[in-house]
Structure formats: C-alpha cells, structure tokens
Design an enzyme around this catalytic site. Sequence first.
Site, mmCIF file in Angstrom:
data_model
loop_
_atom_site.group_PDB
_atom_site.id
_atom_site.type_symbol
_atom_site.label_atom_id
_atom_site.label_comp_id
_atom_site.label_asym_id
_atom_site.label_seq_id
_atom_site.Cartn_x
_atom_site.Cartn_y
_atom_site.Cartn_z
ATOM 1 N N ASP A 36 -12.539 -8.647 4.430
ATOM 2 C CA ASP A 36 -13.807 -8.614 3.687
ATOM 3 C C ASP A 36 -14.416 -10.013 3.641
ATOM 4 O O ASP A 36 -15.617 -10.190 3.802
ATOM 5 C CB ASP A 36 -13.588 -8.121 2.243
ATOM 6 C CG ASP A 36 -13.939 -6.650 2.067
ATOM 7 O OD1 ASP A 36 -13.700 -5.878 3.015
ATOM 8 O OD2 ASP A 36 -14.436 -6.282 0.992
ATOM 9 N N ASP A 82 -6.587 -6.752 4.079
ATOM 10 C CA ASP A 82 -7.681 -6.076 3.376
ATOM 11 C C ASP A 82 -8.618 -7.131 2.792
ATOM 12 O O ASP A 82 -9.834 -7.070 2.962
ATOM 13 C CB ASP A 82 -7.099 -5.190 2.264
ATOM 14 C CG ASP A 82 -8.187 -4.514 1.449
ATOM 15 O OD1 ASP A 82 -9.141 -3.995 2.055
ATOM 16 O OD2 ASP A 82 -8.089 -4.510 0.205
ATOM 17 N N TYR A 130 0.818 -1.216 0.000
ATOM 18 C CA TYR A 130 0.000 0.000 0.000
ATOM 19 C C TYR A 130 0.852 1.266 0.000
ATOM 20 O O TYR A 130 0.434 2.300 -0.497
ATOM 21 C CB TYR A 130 -0.895 0.032 1.254
ATOM 22 C CG TYR A 130 -2.249 -0.600 1.079
ATOM 23 C CD1 TYR A 130 -2.382 -1.913 0.681
ATOM 24 C CD2 TYR A 130 -3.406 0.138 1.325
ATOM 25 C CE1 TYR A 130 -3.633 -2.496 0.534
ATOM 26 C CE2 TYR A 130 -4.661 -0.432 1.185
ATOM 27 C CZ TYR A 130 -4.764 -1.741 0.784
ATOM 28 O OH TYR A 130 -6.016 -2.301 0.650
ATOM 29 N N ASP A 186 -3.445 -18.110 0.623
ATOM 30 C CA ASP A 186 -4.451 -18.798 -0.202
ATOM 31 C C ASP A 186 -5.175 -19.861 0.619
ATOM 32 O O ASP A 186 -6.395 -20.003 0.550
ATOM 33 C CB ASP A 186 -3.817 -19.390 -1.473
ATOM 34 C CG ASP A 186 -2.571 -20.215 -1.208
ATOM 35 O OD1 ASP A 186 -2.040 -20.187 -0.079
ATOM 36 O OD2 ASP A 186 -2.118 -20.916 -2.140
ATOM 37 N N LYS A 233 2.634 -15.259 2.607
ATOM 38 C CA LYS A 233 2.835 -16.026 1.363
ATOM 39 C C LYS A 233 4.329 -16.340 1.281
ATOM 40 O O LYS A 233 5.017 -15.982 0.310
ATOM 41 C CB LYS A 233 2.322 -15.207 0.165
ATOM 42 C CG LYS A 233 2.296 -15.958 -1.149
ATOM 43 C CD LYS A 233 1.229 -17.038 -1.228
ATOM 44 C CE LYS A 233 1.352 -17.812 -2.528
ATOM 45 N NZ LYS A 233 0.431 -18.983 -2.584
HETATM 46 C C1 IPM Z 1 -10.540 -0.944 3.754
HETATM 47 C C2 IPM Z 1 -10.748 -0.342 2.392
HETATM 48 C C3 IPM Z 1 -9.573 0.579 2.078
HETATM 49 C C4 IPM Z 1 -8.319 -0.249 2.087
HETATM 50 C C5 IPM Z 1 -9.713 1.383 0.774
HETATM 51 C C6 IPM Z 1 -10.995 2.158 0.733
HETATM 52 C C7 IPM Z 1 -8.525 2.273 0.551
HETATM 53 O O1 IPM Z 1 -10.895 -1.353 1.440
HETATM 54 O O2 IPM Z 1 -10.491 -0.173 4.731
HETATM 55 O O3 IPM Z 1 -10.452 -2.159 3.843
HETATM 56 O O4 IPM Z 1 -7.974 -0.872 1.057
HETATM 57 O O5 IPM Z 1 -7.658 -0.303 3.116
HETATM 58 MG MG MG Z 2 -10.997 -3.291 2.252
#
Ligand code: IPM
Ligand code: MG
Length: 354
Positions: free
Chosen positions: A249, A245, A138, A221, A189
């Site tokens: 999710d 990240d 990042y 993975d 990884k």
């Molecule tokens: C998160 C989001 C952010 C990230 C984006 C919006 C920059 O996906 O907070 O997980 O990738 O960190």
């Molecule tokens: Mg995210």
Amino acid sequence: MKIAVLPGDGIGPEIVAQAAKVLEVLRSDGLKIEMEYAHLGGAGYDAEGDPFPATTERLALASDAVLLGAVGGYQYDTLPRPKRPEQGLLRIRKGLGLFANLRPALVYPELVNASTLKPELVSGLDIMILRELTGDIYFGQPRGIRTLDNGERQGFDTMLYSESEIRRVAHVGFKIAMKRNKKMCSVDKANVLDTSMFWREIVTDVAKEYPQVELSHMYVDNAAMQLVRAPKQFDVILTGNIFGDILSDEASMLTGSIGMLPSASLDENNKGLYEPCHGSAPDIAGKDIANPLATILSVAMMMRYTFAHEDIAQRIEAAVRKTLQQGLRTGDIAEAGKQKIGTAAMGDAVVAAL
Ligand code: IPM
Ligand code: MG
C-alpha cells in the site's frame, strides 16, 4: 483460456466491465478466451450466503485464471467474521494455493506529478514487491479472543512460517530478480521476531542457488522509511504476508494512485488470480468515476504470467500508456483543474488504443 470473472463488490463490477472489454477485443482478434462469471465477497454473501460460495470455488478450480474486481462494503462490516467479504478473498487465495503475490510499483512518466513525493524521487521508479500470500499471521493457528482465569480478555494471533513456504516464495523472488536488475531485498523483523530470524536464514540459504542475484536484508520499519526516502534503491522486495500487505500500500502511493496498480497471485504452476491492488471503494461505487486501469493492467499480467503471452501483455500496457499520453485521466490521477473522464470512457479509450 478459461477465465473465471469475479466482479465482487463496490466499484468491482464497473472496473471489471472495462477489463472484460479488453478481453473481448483480444477474443475478436482470435484468442480463444472463455469467460464465466461468479460471485465473491459481499456479492457471494448476498446471492448465496457465503463470501466464497462452492459454485465460485468449483469455477475457480476449473479455470486457468481468475479476474477479480474487489471485495468489501460498509453493509458487511457487522457480519460475523466467517461471513465477511475479506474472508472470501483469503479463502480463494488459500484454496487455490496462490502463495506468490506480485505487486509491481511502476511510475509512468505521464504521472510523475501525480505522486505526493517529489518527481525526482519517483521518476523512473520500477519496483516489484513479492508478497507471500498464504501463510504468516494471516493464517496461523491458534488465533482468537479468549478470557483468562483472572477474567481478563485477550486477543491473539499466531505468526508462523514453515520452511517449505519460505523456500518456494524465495525461489519465485530470485527468479523474478534474475529477469530484472538481479537485486533482491528481503524484508523482515529479524531483530525482534523468531519467525523473521528463520525467514532470513532460509532466504539466505536459497540465495546460494542464485549467485548472480545480490541479496540484501532490511528490517520492515527501515524499509517503510526507505520507500519514501529513496525508493529507487529497490528492485525486487521479498517479504511475508503482513509486511507485504502494508509495504505494498505504501509503495502504491509512490506511483501517484493505487488506481494504477495491478497484481498477480500465482500458484506453483502459474495459475493465477489477477486483481487491482486497490479495494472496493464503496464511497465511489456506481458513480462511473473509478480508475479501471489497475484492472486492465491486471489482464496484462494475466497474459504474461499465466498464458505466457508477453507480446499481448505489452500490447495492453502500451495501450494504457497511449491513453495516458493522450492526456486522458480519471479523477484519482488528474491534476487539479484539468479535465477528468469516467470509468467507462477510460475503458473505451484503452480499447480504442488497443
Ligand atoms: C490486500 C487487502 C487484503 C489483505 C484484505 C482485503 C483482506 O488489503 O489484498 O492487500 O489484507 O490481503
Ligand atoms: Mg492490503
């Protein structure tokens, strides 16, 4: 308690308004809470031409904690990258040194059926994902899009972790594990990436200071697969920025809705930025249908981590559970055919329960 409130974009203002109601209740109960509002993301660009305006930076630096809604919107998608809302978020994380991102994935008994996974797989699930937040691909330099001598264009980023960055987040992870079931899985990884090989070496070294914690390592993975195959095997998951990240999710969906998941991003001194894990959802913005619970639960995390008020954190969490027990649901967590309530009504219900 000086709190910078940054509603941001999309559904951000609506959900933050509900969390602010909760803070107002706590204030009327005697907590010395001070709230001041500022712009972040697209809202910052619209008002001040910058997704992380200097005024916002000053306020955030002078505050004990930051409450954030969400950033992003279709209208900003064509702006040059430095002006885009996401840059505001990345800059505030980096600028405040918020390297430890806590993303709990907790399944409430009332919502077991909201998950797309079988109830027996997720019932009772309680995972803490600790994502490193200010390093990795990042922020690594160099990065860009370049043209080679032969005319071929190339995009490139740099995955990079310094030893001190790995050590400090590993310590946070082990300390969290000590307060939970004393199990930590570090995800990397290392079979392919040098950065990950180094990550694994340093985490293993830090582990010597926490002999009571059972440390395991897993390739990312496999971790992605295990999270949907048998998620209850995990307690604390420690991982880098990009893997965290993606996995956070994925983990959010185990719980039924990303609309339920709060997060904390902490610096060395537990100063923190608190935001729901979900995004700005521009498609449903302004319709009073977004779920404010992740933002309200982020206030609970704020009370727990920055202000060390475990009692108040639990009080807010209990109020959220009570509204769920009453059968109140926003659209994202409602069962098909059942009644739904709106964003503001859900906020009011939590306030009543509180
Ligand atoms: C998160 C989001 C952010 C990230 C984006 C919006 C920059 O996906 O907070 O997980 O990738 O960190
Ligand atoms: Mg995210």
